[in-house]
Write an enzyme that holds these catalytic residues in place. Structure first.
Site, PDB file in Angstrom:
ATOM      1  N   PRO A  32     -28.163 -23.030  25.818  1.00 48.03           N
ATOM      2  CA  PRO A  32     -28.689 -23.454  24.528  1.00 48.03           C
ATOM      3  C   PRO A  32     -30.115 -23.000  24.323  1.00 48.03           C
ATOM      4  O   PRO A  32     -31.011 -23.431  25.022  1.00 48.03           O
ATOM      5  CB  PRO A  32     -28.615 -24.974  24.598  1.00 48.03           C
ATOM      6  CG  PRO A  32     -28.234 -25.308  25.994  1.00 48.03           C
ATOM      7  CD  PRO A  32     -28.337 -24.078  26.809  1.00 48.03           C
ATOM      8  N   GLU A  33     -30.275 -22.146  23.377  1.00 46.79           N
ATOM      9  CA  GLU A  33     -31.601 -21.769  22.924  1.00 46.79           C
ATOM     10  C   GLU A  33     -31.712 -22.284  21.498  1.00 46.79           C
ATOM     11  O   GLU A  33     -30.824 -22.999  21.040  1.00 46.79           O
ATOM     12  CB  GLU A  33     -31.768 -20.239  22.999  1.00 46.79           C
ATOM     13  CG  GLU A  33     -31.509 -19.701  24.407  1.00 46.79           C
ATOM     14  CD  GLU A  33     -31.661 -18.200  24.531  1.00 46.79           C
ATOM     15  OE1 GLU A  33     -32.406 -17.602  23.737  1.00 46.79           O
ATOM     16  OE2 GLU A  33     -31.039 -17.612  25.429  1.00 46.79           O
TER      17      GLU A  33
END
Length: 277
Positions: free
Chosen positions: A2-3
């Site tokens: 997750p960015e």
DNA sequence: CCAGCCCCCTGTCGGC
DNA sequence: TGCCGACAGGGGGCTG
């Protein structure tokens, strides 16, 4: 996983199912997932609070509650967040480590295979997130601020992009993607970039992140949207995960190297190394 | 300030 | 088939 684009997609997907609901109780089976406060205070304080809003800052998900309290979640590498009916057993997902029972008969579940993710309950979000740099998609991410942040920095531009104090929300994928879009070699020294390069990169960061959001994040491994479906961002990468494949611009084989302990992908033709290196 | 290394965890994949 | 090391989207901490 997750960015910024993935976390933004999760926040958007949780808004409708969560806002207006009340948290009745909390359960956990992995103490270390609770960053702060401790388990007893966490459960006592959050129980009975109503969910007012769901937002994002950097890679943190912010769930605003009553009385100035906020539930924060950092998904780290393998975290997932979703809402499911309480009646539906979570046996199928054996990686659920924290659950919040809602007054709707549903549960907000935090699932995390690698157990790096953390949840926080805080009444001073500003202090907790004070270390974060500007939001790259907001007005305070100005070119001037970006450029001045690079002055005096001799480190590789990619490793600087990964520093959340510099710009919040960029991770390994979108750092590589932004550098490709700007035509800048990941190992180039930050303070060696020309003004033109800075401007290109400033724009490329925003373009790469916006594209990621538009495609609802990248489902390479564990990342899923809160509705369980996969994102599509991975189908549009220029360099990440494309080692040996032809560059979409020039056809050269994409290279993969190790930089700042992270896998780093780039096109040797479109992102040539600086002569000074 | 910075490069390099370790750690936190679990799962998957490729090589032998 | 089985074992073993490398590696994975993140980030904190330590050393030199």
């Amino acid at each position: 996983m997750p960015e910024l684009p993935e976390v933004e997609t999760v926040a958007r997907g949780l808004r409708a199912p969560l806002v207006g609901k009340r948290i009745k109780a909390m359960w956990h089976d992995w103490e270390r997932a609770l960053h702060s406060p401790g388990a007893a205070e966490f459960a006592a304080r959050i129980s009975g609070q109503k969910i007012r809003a769901v937002n994002r800052r950097g890679k943190y998900i912010l769930i605003a509650l009553d009385a100035g309290d906020t539930l924060l979640i950092h998904l780290k590498m393998s975290g997932r967040l979703y809402v499911a009916p309480a009646a539906e057993e979570h046996e199928a997902d054996r990686w659920v480590h924290v659950r919040f029972d809602l007054d709707s008969g549903e549960q907000l579940r935090f699932s995390d295979l690698r157990k790096f993710g953390r949840v926080y309950l805080s009444n001073d979000v500003a202090a907790l997130l004070a270390h974060l740099g500007p939001e790259p998609l907001s007005a305070d991410f100005t070119l001037a601020r970006f450029q001045s942040g690079m002055r005096g920095r001799s480190r590789a531009i990619k490793s600087l992009l990964l520093q959340q104090e510099f710009v919040a929300g960029i991770g390994n994928i979108y750092a590589d993607e932004a550098l490709f879009r700007a035509g800048i070699n990941p190992a180039a020294r930050a303070n060696g970039l020309s003004e033109e390069d800075c401007a290109l990169l400033h724009r490329a960061i925003q373009d790469a992140l916006r594209a990621g959001i538009a495609h609802e994040g990248a489902s390479i491994g564990w990342y899923r949207k809160p509705d369980g479906k996969r994102g599509n961002s991975q189908n549009y990468f220029y360099v990440y995960g494309r080692e040996g494949l032809p560059c979409r611009h020039c056809g050269s084989a994409i290279n993969k190297i190790r930089l700042a302990q992270r896998g780093t992908h780039f096109c040797p033709q479109c992102q040539p190394a600086q002569a000074a290196d």
